[in-house]
Scaffold this active site. Structure first.
Site, PDB file in Angstrom:
ATOM      1  CG  HIS A  77      40.992  24.096  33.674  1.00 15.77           C
ATOM      2  ND1 HIS A  77      41.886  23.557  34.572  1.00 15.77           N
ATOM      3  CD2 HIS A  77      40.048  24.709  34.423  1.00 15.77           C
ATOM      4  CE1 HIS A  77      41.502  23.827  35.806  1.00 15.77           C
ATOM      5  NE2 HIS A  77      40.379  24.515  35.739  1.00 15.77           N
ATOM      6  CE  LYS A  95      44.748  22.175  42.177  1.00 15.55           C
ATOM      7  NZ  LYS A  95      43.581  21.383  42.545  1.00 15.55           N
TER       8      LYS A  95
HETATM    9  N1  NAD Z   1      46.337  25.874  42.541  1.00 14.44           N
HETATM   10  C1  NAD Z   1      45.695  25.554  43.652  1.00 14.44           C
HETATM   11  O1  NAD Z   1      46.301  25.377  44.699  1.00 14.44           O
HETATM   12  C2  NAD Z   1      44.199  25.429  43.632  1.00 14.44           C
HETATM   13  C3  NAD Z   1      43.474  25.451  44.832  1.00 14.44           C
HETATM   14  C4  NAD Z   1      42.087  25.352  44.754  1.00 14.44           C
HETATM   15  C5  NAD Z   1      41.453  25.197  43.520  1.00 14.44           C
HETATM   16  N2  NAD Z   1      42.203  25.141  42.392  1.00 14.44           N
HETATM   17  C6  NAD Z   1      41.572  24.939  41.068  1.00 14.44           C
HETATM   18  O2  NAD Z   1      40.781  26.078  40.753  1.00 14.44           O
HETATM   19  C7  NAD Z   1      39.663  25.680  39.955  1.00 14.44           C
HETATM   20  C8  NAD Z   1      38.394  26.227  40.602  1.00 14.44           C
HETATM   21  O3  NAD Z   1      38.264  25.658  41.880  1.00 14.44           O
HETATM   22  P1  NAD Z   1      37.489  26.397  43.068  1.00 14.44           P
HETATM   23  O4  NAD Z   1      37.872  25.697  44.305  1.00 14.44           O
HETATM   24  O5  NAD Z   1      37.673  27.865  42.992  1.00 14.44           O
HETATM   25  O6  NAD Z   1      35.972  25.990  42.716  1.00 14.44           O
HETATM   26  P2  NAD Z   1      34.636  26.847  42.816  1.00 14.44           P
HETATM   27  O7  NAD Z   1      33.524  25.883  42.692  1.00 14.44           O
HETATM   28  O8  NAD Z   1      34.654  27.719  44.023  1.00 14.44           O
HETATM   29  O9  NAD Z   1      34.733  27.808  41.552  1.00 14.44           O
HETATM   30  C9  NAD Z   1      34.491  27.414  40.242  1.00 14.44           C
HETATM   31  C10 NAD Z   1      33.664  28.528  39.594  1.00 14.44           C
HETATM   32  O10 NAD Z   1      33.607  28.273  38.197  1.00 14.44           O
HETATM   33  C11 NAD Z   1      32.261  28.519  37.774  1.00 14.44           C
HETATM   34  N3  NAD Z   1      32.021  27.772  36.541  1.00 14.44           N
HETATM   35  C12 NAD Z   1      31.422  26.585  36.374  1.00 14.44           C
HETATM   36  N4  NAD Z   1      31.405  26.254  35.061  1.00 14.44           N
HETATM   37  C13 NAD Z   1      32.013  27.256  34.406  1.00 14.44           C
HETATM   38  C14 NAD Z   1      32.298  27.509  33.047  1.00 14.44           C
HETATM   39  N5  NAD Z   1      31.984  26.648  32.081  1.00 14.44           N
HETATM   40  N6  NAD Z   1      32.939  28.660  32.725  1.00 14.44           N
HETATM   41  C15 NAD Z   1      33.278  29.538  33.680  1.00 14.44           C
HETATM   42  N7  NAD Z   1      33.036  29.362  34.991  1.00 14.44           N
HETATM   43  C16 NAD Z   1      32.414  28.234  35.346  1.00 14.44           C
HETATM   44  C17 NAD Z   1      31.393  28.102  38.934  1.00 14.44           C
HETATM   45  O11 NAD Z   1      30.103  28.726  38.867  1.00 14.44           O
HETATM   46  C18 NAD Z   1      32.225  28.589  40.111  1.00 14.44           C
HETATM   47  O12 NAD Z   1      31.911  29.908  40.475  1.00 14.44           O
HETATM   48  C19 NAD Z   1      39.719  24.161  39.873  1.00 14.44           C
HETATM   49  O13 NAD Z   1      40.317  23.786  38.660  1.00 14.44           O
HETATM   50  C20 NAD Z   1      40.618  23.773  41.027  1.00 14.44           C
HETATM   51  O14 NAD Z   1      41.327  22.563  40.804  1.00 14.44           O
HETATM   52  C21 NAD Z   1      43.543  25.264  42.424  1.00 14.44           C
END
Ligand code: NAD
Length: 354
Positions: A77, A95
């Site tokens: 992030h 987050k």
């Molecule tokens: N606010 C909320 O309620 C909420 C809910 C779910 C997830 N999230 C957050 O969203 C973020 C992603 O979670 P998710 O569930 O979508 O996971 P996910 O695994 O589905 O998605 C993450 C994506 O990021 C990619 N990735 C990996 N390394 C990377 C990099 N260096 N640069 C760019 N992309 C990269 C991955 O290939 C993947 O496609 C996390 O930080 C998680 O905490 C927040």
């Protein structure tokens, strides 16, 4: 039209951010970034105006973005948000904001000094109940805050073991893209377990509502494996006179509704914010009381609200020259940075805590 870029084409981007960007009349997704080619092409095929990039640097070099959404795993992030701000874009970060408080404060400072918006995707803070309790605490309607106690249960425990299928079964949430198991189960990528994934929500909500600084933090966690916690108990002294306790666990099961509430007790009144239902009940010593709940068309968990608010604030700055809404969002990111301080302390060995 605002030019929007997305870093991290995963579950939450597909579920929360992309639908909100698509629904916004004055925003277009022009760039998407993900190191995983299949995840990237799924987004660029769905959004034909979006060019695909493997890295944020390649994206920012050619995309001239107004807004960047950072929805990659937690460990990435800070880097992507900093790159976005340096390119002149306003930034929404998922987050947990960052893994380290110094990074979070640095990002807030950069955004504020350039008049850019920086916001953290914390949907619990975008409900009428959250606005009401923040107003009550800001105006002193509850008197001086004495104490806060919070409980935050969620169904996320399987995620910390990499069992994404079991998590999705427990929350019974429709999805087209599932999270990668490493996003939540690899400590190097997630920065930790429940503290990063979920306790960050409730601590951020307390910091946002009270506007307080965390002055002293102690805590205990249950660890399933090294660095991978599944439950946390935090004790906090807040600036001013108040103390706070937070219990948070990922071990809720579908048979019993997860309890997610924060109670604020002041010298002249108290308020209970139920985050799961997005309700607020309050009473004051002069005999007044009230109840707030979501309106007919409001979701209890408005997951598209953070990106919509940032897009609207950038548009307001463009059309009126007023940066007020952008500055307000960035000021709230400062509260999220204080939550990072708390979570970081939680993961620090006891002997090295402040
Ligand atoms: N606010 C909320 O309620 C909420 C809910 C779910 C997830 N999230 C957050 O969203 C973020 C992603 O979670 P998710 O569930 O979508 O996971 P996910 O695994 O589905 O998605 C993450 C994506 O990021 C990619 N990735 C990996 N390394 C990377 C990099 N260096 N640069 C760019 N992309 C990269 C991955 O290939 C993947 O496609 C996390 O930080 C998680 O905490 C927040």
């Amino acid at each position: 039209m605002l030019r929007v870029g997305l870093v991290g084409c995963g579950w939450w981007a597909a579920h929360a951010h992309l639908p909100a960007i698509h629904a916004h009349p004055d925003a277009t997704l022009v760039a998407a970034g993900d190191p995983d080619p299949s995840r990237l092409s799924a987004v660029t095929e769905r959004f034909p105006d979006a060019r695909g990039f493997a890295t944020v640097e390649e994206m920012l070099a050619v995309s001239d973005l107004d807004v960047l959404v950072v929805a990659s795993p937690a460990a990435f992030h800070a880097h992507a948000a900093r790159a976005g701000l340096l390119s002149g874009a306003s930034v929404l970060v998922e987050k947990p904001f960052t893994l380290h408080a110094t990074e979070a404060h640095e990002l807030v400072g950069r955004a504020a000094s350039r008049g850019l918006g920086l916001s953290v995707s914390l949907p619990y803070q975008y409900t009428a109940a959250a606005r009401s309790v923040r107003d009550m605490l800001t105006t002193g309607a509850l008197g001086d805050l004495v104490g806060v106690h919070a409980v935050f249960e969620s169904y996320t425990a399987p995620l910390y073991e990499g069992d994404v299928g079991e998590y999705l079964r427990r929350v019974n949430r429709p999805h087209t893209v599932a999270p990668l198991s490493s996003t939540y189960a690899d400590v190097a990528v997630a920065g930790g377990g429940h503290g990063q994934s979920q306790t960050s929500h409730v601590v951020s909500a307390i910091m946002d509502a009270t506007g307080a600084q965390p002055e002293h933090v102690t805590g205990e966690s249950v660890f399933a494996s090294p660095g991978m916690d599944t439950a946390n108990a935090i004790s906090l002294r807040l600036s001013g006179t108040a103390v706070a306790t937070v219990f948070s666990s990922g071990g809720a099961l579908p048979g019993i509704a997860a309890q997610q509430s924060i109670t604020y007790l002041g010298t002249a009144g108290s308020a209970r914010h139920d985050l799961a239902r997005a309700t607020l009940d309050w009473a004051t010593a002069d005999g007044a009381s009230g109840h707030v709940e979501p309106g007919d068309n409001e979701s209890a968990y408005p997951n598209g609200a953070p990106i919509t608010a940032l897009l609207d604030a950038v548009l307001q700055a463009r059309s009126t020259g007023s940066e007020d809404d952008l500055r307000r969002l960035t000021a709230r990111a400062e509260s999220a940075a204080r939550a990072v301080e708390v979570i970081e302390q939680l993961y620090r060995p006891e002997s090295t805590r402040d």
